[in-house]
Design an enzyme around this catalytic site. Structure first.
Site, mmCIF file in Angstrom:
data_model
loop_
_atom_site.group_PDB
_atom_site.id
_atom_site.type_symbol
_atom_site.label_atom_id
_atom_site.label_comp_id
_atom_site.label_asym_id
_atom_site.label_seq_id
_atom_site.Cartn_x
_atom_site.Cartn_y
_atom_site.Cartn_z
ATOM 1 N N GLY A 88 -46.814 52.137 19.276
ATOM 2 C CA GLY A 88 -46.152 53.074 18.379
ATOM 3 C C GLY A 88 -45.324 54.024 19.215
ATOM 4 C CB SER A 120 -46.171 48.748 22.693
ATOM 5 O OG SER A 120 -44.907 49.376 22.628
ATOM 6 C CB ALA A 121 -47.464 53.475 22.903
ATOM 7 C CG HIS A 157 -41.202 46.582 23.619
ATOM 8 N ND1 HIS A 157 -41.528 45.790 22.538
ATOM 9 C CD2 HIS A 157 -42.073 47.632 23.591
ATOM 10 C CE1 HIS A 157 -42.549 46.335 21.885
ATOM 11 N NE2 HIS A 157 -42.901 47.444 22.506
ATOM 12 C CD GLU A 192 -40.209 42.343 22.313
ATOM 13 O OE1 GLU A 192 -39.801 41.350 21.680
ATOM 14 O OE2 GLU A 192 -40.184 43.507 21.868
#
Length: 233
Positions: A88, A120-121, A157, A192
């Site tokens: 997020g 991700s985060a 990413h 990714e």
């Protein structure tokens, strides 16, 4: 130390967490329950995030508890048998983790050998700082400092594409700025569909795309799955 650091939750055209769930299952073998940190959610509720993750983890027989359900998240982290941190907005995630004392509590558990999964985060916060996130600073954390479970920075990413007619900086140019200002740091551009699995002092790349490595004074280079990444450790 055991970490599974995933670039992204969802590949284009696929269902949420579908591509990494087998790797998560293998990594968490023997674990029946995880503690989830949903604080990167901004435009949807923590309850909705928990439900979304639980629906996928049902496939591998793992119950998901969330820190937002408890009055003392840090205490829950110190009791957890495995910890999962979702993606997020990294700034929102770090701000709330700092406020709840989770940066220190989760790092203690990682140092004790408790498995950690982030995407991700959730991968960003395993690094020394959040400085190589792609996110906008929509809120202001106490500092950019994060857990420092690994000694290098991750850019999740990561992509090389620069749209035709776009005059702004590429992702690589942004990272080159970071390493110019932080010349002792490695940055791993994690594409990714890829992830890094860390077991003790060993680190391996999982995925069909190479990892792009950046360090000040060196030409960026590609490292493929199966090749040594020991220099990052």
């Amino acid at each position: 130390m055991r970490l599974l650091l995933i670039s992204n939750s969802t590949n284009a055209g696929e269902e949420y967490l579908k591509y990494p769930i087998g790797n998560i299952r293998d990594f968490l073998a023997g674990v029946s329950e995880v503690l989830f940190v949903p604080y990167a959610a901004v435009t949807f509720s923590y309850d909705a995030y928990l439900e979304k993750v639980q629906n996928r983890f049902d496939e591998i027989g793992i119950r998901v508890r969330s820190v937002h359900q408890y009055g003392n998240p840090a205490e829950e982290a110190r009791k957890a048998h495995a910890i999962v941190v979702g993606g997020g907005n990294t700034f929102a995630l770090v701000k709330k983790m700092q406020e709840e004392g989770l940066i220190e509590a989760i790092r203690e558990r990682i140092d004790a050998g408790v498995p950690y999964v982030g995407w991700s985060a959730g991968s960003n916060v395993a690094c020394p700082t959040l400085c190589t996130t792609n996110d906008m600073p929509i809120v202001q954390p106490q500092s950019f400092r994060t857990m420092g479970a690994v000694k290098f920075q991750i850019n999740p990413h990561y992509l090389d594409h620069n749209p035709e007619g776009h005059a702004g900086e590429t992702r690589e140019q942004r990272i080159m700025e970071y390493i110019a200002a932080n010349p002792r740091m490695y940055v791993a551009g994690l594409r990714e569909g890829c992830m890094l699995r860390i077991e003790g002092n060993g680190i391996s790349l999982i995925g069909s795309r190479p990892l792009r490595i950046f360090r000040c004074g060196e030409e960026p280079r590609e490292v493929n799955a199966g090749e040594s990444l020991d220099f990052l450790m």
